[in-house]
Design a protein around this motif. Sequence first.
Motif, PDB file in Angstrom:
ATOM      1  N   LEU A 194       4.095  -1.265  18.424  1.00  0.00           N
ATOM      2  CA  LEU A 194       4.244  -2.720  17.657  1.00  0.00           C
ATOM      3  C   LEU A 194       2.965  -3.865  18.125  1.00  0.00           C
ATOM      4  CD1 LEU A 194       5.278  -5.108  16.341  1.00  0.00           C
ATOM      5  CD2 LEU A 194       6.417  -6.521  18.647  1.00  0.00           C
ATOM      6  N   SER A 195       1.963  -3.821  19.620  1.00  0.00           N
ATOM      7  CA  SER A 195       0.593  -4.126  19.551  1.00  0.00           C
ATOM      8  C   SER A 195      -0.192  -3.098  18.804  1.00  0.00           C
ATOM      9  CB  SER A 195       0.040  -3.890  20.954  1.00  0.00           C
ATOM     10  OG  SER A 195       0.171  -2.934  21.411  1.00  0.00           O
ATOM     11  N   GLU A 196      -0.272  -2.075  18.268  1.00  0.00           N
ATOM     12  CA  GLU A 196      -0.963  -0.937  17.320  1.00  0.00           C
ATOM     13  C   GLU A 196      -0.887  -1.749  15.819  1.00  0.00           C
ATOM     14  OE1 GLU A 196       0.553   2.769  17.805  1.00  0.00           O
ATOM     15  OE2 GLU A 196      -1.090   3.444  19.620  1.00  0.00           O
ATOM     16  N   ALA A 197       0.128  -2.577  15.818  1.00  0.00           N
ATOM     17  CA  ALA A 197       0.598  -2.676  13.757  1.00  0.00           C
ATOM     18  C   ALA A 197       0.240  -4.317  14.419  1.00  0.00           C
ATOM     19  CB  ALA A 197       2.239  -3.055  13.899  1.00  0.00           C
ATOM     20  N   PHE A 198      -0.269  -5.165  15.010  1.00  0.00           N
ATOM     21  CA  PHE A 198      -0.729  -6.157  14.785  1.00  0.00           C
ATOM     22  C   PHE A 198      -2.433  -6.171  14.978  1.00  0.00           C
ATOM     23  CE2 PHE A 198       2.863  -8.846  17.765  1.00  0.00           C
ATOM     24  CZ  PHE A 198       3.762  -8.758  15.907  1.00  0.00           C
ATOM     25  N   HIS A 199      -2.456  -5.301  16.047  1.00  0.00           N
ATOM     26  CA  HIS A 199      -4.112  -4.851  15.895  1.00  0.00           C
ATOM     27  C   HIS A 199      -4.234  -4.332  14.262  1.00  0.00           C
ATOM     28  CE1 HIS A 199      -8.270  -3.224  17.560  1.00  0.00           C
ATOM     29  NE2 HIS A 199      -8.036  -2.273  16.708  1.00  0.00           N
ATOM     30  N   ALA A 200      -3.652  -3.506  13.830  1.00  0.00           N
ATOM     31  CA  ALA A 200      -4.291  -2.855  12.643  1.00  0.00           C
ATOM     32  C   ALA A 200      -4.294  -4.182  11.558  1.00  0.00           C
ATOM     33  CB  ALA A 200      -3.094  -2.362  12.229  1.00  0.00           C
ATOM     34  N   TRP A 201      -3.516  -4.847  11.783  1.00  0.00           N
ATOM     35  CA  TRP A 201      -3.392  -6.721  10.662  1.00  0.00           C
ATOM     36  C   TRP A 201      -4.295  -7.321  11.312  1.00  0.00           C
ATOM     37  CZ3 TRP A 201      -1.928  -9.003   7.106  1.00  0.00           C
ATOM     38  CH2 TRP A 201      -2.193 -10.039   6.544  1.00  0.00           C
ATOM     39  N   TYR A 202      -4.293  -7.531  12.261  1.00  0.00           N
ATOM     40  CA  TYR A 202      -5.634  -8.484  12.692  1.00  0.00           C
ATOM     41  C   TYR A 202      -7.345  -7.607  12.746  1.00  0.00           C
ATOM     42  CZ  TYR A 202      -2.679 -11.725  14.545  1.00  0.00           C
ATOM     43  OH  TYR A 202      -1.577 -13.214  14.395  1.00  0.00           O
ATOM     44  N   ALA A 203      -7.332  -6.633  12.776  1.00  0.00           N
ATOM     45  CA  ALA A 203      -8.755  -5.780  13.096  1.00  0.00           C
ATOM     46  C   ALA A 203      -8.899  -5.392  11.376  1.00  0.00           C
ATOM     47  CB  ALA A 203      -8.745  -4.551  13.745  1.00  0.00           C
ATOM     48  N   THR A 204      -8.301  -5.090  10.162  1.00  0.00           N
ATOM     49  CA  THR A 204      -8.647  -4.728   9.100  1.00  0.00           C
ATOM     50  C   THR A 204      -7.782  -5.968   8.605  1.00  0.00           C
ATOM     51  OG1 THR A 204      -6.626  -2.779   8.902  1.00  0.00           O
ATOM     52  CG2 THR A 204      -9.202  -2.273  10.006  1.00  0.00           C
ATOM     53  N   GLY A 205      -6.640  -6.110   8.587  1.00  0.00           N
ATOM     54  CA  GLY A 205      -5.762  -7.117   7.278  1.00  0.00           C
ATOM     55  C   GLY A 205      -5.136  -5.506   6.499  1.00  0.00           C
ATOM     56  N   ASP A 206      -4.358  -5.162   7.047  1.00  0.00           N
ATOM     57  CA  ASP A 206      -3.270  -3.629   7.074  1.00  0.00           C
ATOM     58  C   ASP A 206      -2.049  -4.465   7.633  1.00  0.00           C
ATOM     59  OD1 ASP A 206      -2.106  -1.350   5.787  1.00  0.00           O
ATOM     60  OD2 ASP A 206      -2.803  -0.159   7.407  1.00  0.00           O
ATOM     61  N   ARG A 207      -1.719  -4.235   6.284  1.00  0.00           N
ATOM     62  CA  ARG A 207       0.258  -5.053   6.508  1.00  0.00           C
ATOM     63  C   ARG A 207       0.946  -3.573   6.924  1.00  0.00           C
ATOM     64  NH1 ARG A 207       3.495 -10.076   7.985  1.00  0.00           N
ATOM     65  NH2 ARG A 207       5.689  -9.039   7.826  1.00  0.00           N
ATOM     66  N   ALA A 208       0.787  -2.750   6.281  1.00  0.00           N
ATOM     67  CA  ALA A 208       1.651  -1.800   6.203  1.00  0.00           C
ATOM     68  C   ALA A 208       2.435  -1.300   8.099  1.00  0.00           C
ATOM     69  CB  ALA A 208       1.420  -0.116   6.314  1.00  0.00           C
ATOM     70  N   PRO A 209       1.443  -1.046   9.119  1.00  0.00           N
ATOM     71  CA  PRO A 209       2.196  -1.074   9.688  1.00  0.00           C
ATOM     72  C   PRO A 209       3.768  -1.944  11.360  1.00  0.00           C
ATOM     73  CG  PRO A 209      -0.186   0.060   9.625  1.00  0.00           C
ATOM     74  CD  PRO A 209       0.228  -1.338   8.936  1.00  0.00           C
ATOM     75  N   LEU A 210       3.076  -2.807  10.015  1.00  0.00           N
ATOM     76  CA  LEU A 210       3.812  -4.211  10.809  1.00  0.00           C
ATOM     77  C   LEU A 210       4.516  -4.117   9.693  1.00  0.00           C
ATOM     78  CD1 LEU A 210       1.644  -7.224  11.458  1.00  0.00           C
ATOM     79  CD2 LEU A 210       2.875  -5.935  12.795  1.00  0.00           C
ATOM     80  N   ASP A 211       4.980  -3.622   8.462  1.00  0.00           N
ATOM     81  CA  ASP A 211       6.438  -3.674   7.371  1.00  0.00           C
ATOM     82  C   ASP A 211       6.686  -2.866   7.935  1.00  0.00           C
ATOM     83  OD1 ASP A 211       5.587  -5.607   6.692  1.00  0.00           O
ATOM     84  OD2 ASP A 211       4.256  -4.842   4.848  1.00  0.00           O
ATOM     85  N   GLY A 212       6.425  -1.786   8.648  1.00  0.00           N
ATOM     86  CA  GLY A 212       7.024  -0.045   8.645  1.00  0.00           C
ATOM     87  C   GLY A 212       7.552  -0.036  10.475  1.00  0.00           C
TER      88      GLY A 212
END
Length: 408
Positions: A311-329
Amino acid sequence: MNRLRTQVAIVGAGPAGLLLSHLLHRQGVDSIVLERRSREYVERRVRAGLLEHSTVELLRACGLAGRLDREGLRHDGFELRVNGHRHRVDTTALTGHRTYVYGQQELVKDMIRARLEAGGQVRFGIEDVSLDLAGDGPSTVRCTLDGRPAEIACDFVAGCDGFHGVSRRTIPPGLLTSYERRYPSAWLGILAAAPPTSRELVYAVHERGFALASMRTPEISRLYLQVEPGESLDAWPDDRIWKELRARLAVDGEAALTEGPVLERSLVELRSYVAEPMQHGPLFLAGDAAHIVPPTAAKGLNLAVEDVKVLSEAFHAWYATGDRAPLDGYSEARLPAIWEAEDFSDWMAHLLHRLPGDDTYGSRLQRARLDAVVNSPTAARQLAERYVGTSRQNSGGRARSRVTAAPG
C-alpha cells in the motif's frame, strides 16, 4: 471545530497503521494516525511474536529493527513433538531463511517512538471516528480531538483498525464479500515468568489436545493449550494449566517444562476471515481489518506488514507520478498471498489439533500428514517454505507483476 488536512488518514495504531505512517513519512507523504485505545494499552497488548525473514528485512531497511536485532530471538527451526516424541524441522537448512521472535507490543513501542521522534501525528484515545468517503475531492474523517469536534480532510483513508474497527463497516452493504471459517477449538494462552522450555518453538500434538511452548524473552514464556470453544478462564486455575502443559509437552514420558508465575491469561477461539475487495474508493483496508488467520502459523502480523508495504508503494506511485494503477490494483495484488496464508494456517490447524468427536478417518489423515513431515525431506521442505513465508512471497510477487503490467 478543528479543521485539519493530511494526505492519508490512518485509522488504527497497531503495527499496520504505525508502519504505514512510517513508510509514508520516508516517502514524503503526510499522514495522521488515529487510535481508539490509549498509548499505554497498545504498548502492553500482547499479540503475535513470530516474525518472518521478509518482515525483519523490511524493518531493517526502514530503520525500525535496532532493538529487534539486539533483543529479538533468532530461530533456525522448531520442534514438533508427536505423542511424546521429539522431532526437529530445520527451517534455515531447508529454506536459507530464519525466523525471529520479538513481541508485537515491543515492535509497537519501537514504531510509536520512531513516529513521535520524527514529528509524526499519532493521536490516542480517539473513540468516535467516522468516515465520509467522497467520490471526488477530499474525504473527511470526523472525530473529537483535544475535547473539540474535528474534521480531517484527506485524499485517502487507510483502515488499519482491526476486525471490529469502523473502517470496514463503512463500506456499503453489498459491496463487500466476506469469507469466514470457525474452528471447533480455542487456545488458552498464558504469559509466564519462566525461562522457555526450548530455544525454539515447540508444537506438541497429543491425544489430549495441542500445546505450544513459545517465548517472548529469555525470561518470559508464552504457552498455549487447545481447549473447547466456549471454555471459561475460571475453569482453568494455574495448577490445572501447568498440569495439562506438562502432560502434552512431555518427551519420552518425562516432563519438559519450566514453570513460573502466570502474568497474563487469555482465551481465543480460532477462526479465519477474508474480506474482498480490500478497498472501496479512497478507503484501503490492511491487516486484521481485511483478514484474520488462526494463530497456528503465526501469519497475522506478517500479512499486515506485507499489506502496508504494498500500500505504501502504491501511495508513493500516486504522489510521485500520478499513477493510480497500483492503488486500483491493491486488493488484487494482495489477495493471492493472503489466501496462501489462510490455506497454510488452515492446514496447520488440522495438522496439530485433536479433532472433535470420534473422527477416526480424520485422525488417520492427521497421522499420515505428521508421518510425511517427520520422514519425507520433500514434505518437510514444503512445510518449512510455507512456515518462513517464502512460498507466499512468490505468490504475492506474481500477483503484483500482473497488476503492474495491466493497462491504465
